[in-house]
Design a protein around this motif. Structure first.
Motif, PDB file in Angstrom:
ATOM      1  N   GLY A   1      36.856  45.900  37.937  1.00  0.00           N
ATOM      2  CA  GLY A   1      36.156  45.289  39.104  1.00  0.00           C
ATOM      3  C   GLY A   1      34.836  46.102  39.426  1.00  0.00           C
ATOM      4  N   ARG A   2      34.736  47.406  38.983  1.00  0.00           N
ATOM      5  CA  ARG A   2      33.535  48.360  39.448  1.00  0.00           C
ATOM      6  C   ARG A   2      32.412  47.450  38.646  1.00  0.00           C
ATOM      7  NH1 ARG A   2      33.774  53.982  36.479  1.00  0.00           N
ATOM      8  NH2 ARG A   2      31.869  53.884  37.551  1.00  0.00           N
ATOM      9  N   LYS A   3      31.239  47.558  39.512  1.00  0.00           N
ATOM     10  CA  LYS A   3      30.030  47.244  38.956  1.00  0.00           C
ATOM     11  C   LYS A   3      29.429  48.205  38.066  1.00  0.00           C
ATOM     12  CE  LYS A   3      30.133  43.647  41.706  1.00  0.00           C
ATOM     13  NZ  LYS A   3      31.389  43.771  42.244  1.00  0.00           N
ATOM     14  N   ILE A   4      28.969  47.692  37.039  1.00  0.00           N
ATOM     15  CA  ILE A   4      28.396  48.415  35.564  1.00  0.00           C
ATOM     16  C   ILE A   4      27.203  47.824  35.351  1.00  0.00           C
ATOM     17  CG2 ILE A   4      30.432  49.306  35.106  1.00  0.00           C
ATOM     18  CD1 ILE A   4      30.905  47.341  33.207  1.00  0.00           C
ATOM     19  N   LYS A   5      26.343  48.749  34.685  1.00  0.00           N
ATOM     20  CA  LYS A   5      25.292  48.512  33.648  1.00  0.00           C
ATOM     21  C   LYS A   5      25.490  47.782  32.489  1.00  0.00           C
ATOM     22  CE  LYS A   5      22.412  51.699  36.496  1.00  0.00           C
ATOM     23  NZ  LYS A   5      21.435  52.533  36.369  1.00  0.00           N
ATOM     24  N   LYS A   6      26.528  48.140  31.868  1.00  0.00           N
ATOM     25  CA  LYS A   6      26.666  47.762  30.202  1.00  0.00           C
ATOM     26  C   LYS A   6      28.205  47.972  30.193  1.00  0.00           C
ATOM     27  CE  LYS A   6      26.494  50.098  26.900  1.00  0.00           C
ATOM     28  NZ  LYS A   6      26.014  50.975  25.691  1.00  0.00           N
ATOM     29  N   THR A   7      28.775  46.822  29.140  1.00  0.00           N
ATOM     30  CA  THR A   7      30.086  46.867  29.053  1.00  0.00           C
ATOM     31  C   THR A   7      30.516  47.528  27.701  1.00  0.00           C
ATOM     32  OG1 THR A   7      30.003  44.970  27.763  1.00  0.00           O
ATOM     33  CG2 THR A   7      30.409  44.562  30.390  1.00  0.00           C
ATOM     34  N   PHE A   8      31.794  47.920  27.569  1.00  0.00           N
ATOM     35  CA  PHE A   8      32.221  48.263  26.334  1.00  0.00           C
ATOM     36  C   PHE A   8      33.517  47.293  25.861  1.00  0.00           C
ATOM     37  CE2 PHE A   8      30.180  51.870  28.568  1.00  0.00           C
ATOM     38  CZ  PHE A   8      29.651  52.669  27.563  1.00  0.00           C
ATOM     39  N   ASN A   9      33.455  47.246  24.700  1.00  0.00           N
ATOM     40  CA  ASN A   9      34.500  46.279  23.944  1.00  0.00           C
ATOM     41  C   ASN A   9      34.799  44.938  24.752  1.00  0.00           C
ATOM     42  OD1 ASN A   9      36.524  45.597  22.123  1.00  0.00           O
ATOM     43  ND2 ASN A   9      38.188  46.768  23.418  1.00  0.00           N
ATOM     44  N   ASN A  10      33.809  44.253  25.066  1.00  0.00           N
ATOM     45  CA  ASN A  10      33.749  42.955  25.534  1.00  0.00           C
ATOM     46  C   ASN A  10      34.352  42.916  26.700  1.00  0.00           C
ATOM     47  OD1 ASN A  10      32.935  42.001  23.205  1.00  0.00           O
ATOM     48  ND2 ASN A  10      34.940  41.493  22.576  1.00  0.00           N
TER      49      ASN A  10
END
Length: 263
Positions: A53-62
């Motif tokens: 649930g942490r806020k991120i700028k980009k995702t990895f592996n969908n």
């Protein structure tokens, strides 16, 4: 109708045609009922890891943040290369996950999404896996006790049958005219002797039809990383794609993106 939430993959039921839903916190969007309507997807500029649930700028592996991508068993290399499963070596990232996910009966299957391919899935994951791949027909050919064994058979058979799907051909319904029963008969002798006891030669194929008013001549991917707003007439759904009159969007790819959807 307007819904807001973090993107989750489409869910579906094996009906004729397949019934699709897009889940949101308050309710599910009934895709089949909305065919022909204008659909607008607005990216709200916020992404959250689907695991922590942490806020991120980009995702990895969908949908993963980098720490979850690096550490969680769901993102280990053996998930995409099951023949490299290392549970038996005691090095699984999460032994409980391995017991639930890998050390369970698996099916080796043939399916046609665009052409014949070989694949594997947990026994309990049928027919979801085939619908997620946009298969029009699928046929189990072996049942094995664990994921590693299934992966070993898959890698061997991939010498003779591909193990990938051309997603553009799948969405355009450019389907090979092949009989899975004939393909199964052809490859039976190619299964190594040590796996022959798992072979199943008496299963019948399942078929799938997908809700679609029409297919655009040109399959253009729509990307929330490049477009804050996607709008078009909803024409259909197949695999994890929504098909609009101006392109297609892979819903699973944008898992964790916060969107506002209006119909």
């Amino acid at each position: 109708m307007q819904l807001t939430g973090y993107v989750q993959p489409l869910t579906h039921q094996h009906t004729d045609p397949v019934t699709y839903f897009w889940p949101f916190p308050d309710r599910e969007l009934p895709i089949n009922e909305l065919l022909g309507e204008e659909l607008e997807i607005n990216f709200l500029g916020e992404i959250a890891c689907i695991y922590c649930g942490r806020k991120i700028k980009k995702t990895f592996n969908n949908g993963s943040c980098y720490p979850c991508f690096r550490d969680r068993a769901e993102n280990d290399l053996c998930i995409v290369k099951p023949h490299q499963c290392h549970f038996h070596l005691g090095t699984c990232r999460d032994a409980a996950f391995g017991e639930r996910h890998c050390m369970q009966p698996h099916i080796v299957y043939l399916a046609i999404s665009d052409d014949v391919k070989v694949g594997i899935t947990r026994k309990t994951n049928m027919p979801k896996r085939w619908i997620d791949q946009g298969a029009v027909t699928a046929l189990p050919i072996a049942e094995v006790p664990d994921r590693k064994t299934a992966g070993e058979i898959e890698v061997h058979l991939a010498q003779f049958i591909k193990d990938k799907t051309n997603w553009r051909r799948m969405l355009k319904n450019e389907i090979a005219d092949r009989d899975l029963l004939e393909v199964r008969a052809d490859i039976e002798e190619k299964i190594p002797e040590k796996y022959r006891g798992y072979y199943q030669g008496d299963r019948e194929p399942l078929t799938f039809h997908y809700p679609c008013l029409e297919v655009p001549e040109k399959i253009k991917p729509l990307n929330l990383d490049k477009l804050d707003r996607i709008r078009g007439k909803l024409l259909g759904a197949k695999a994890q794609y929504l098909i609009l009159d101006n392109g297609v969007i892979n819903i699973r790819k944008f898992s964790g993106y916060k969107v506002e959807v209006a119909v």
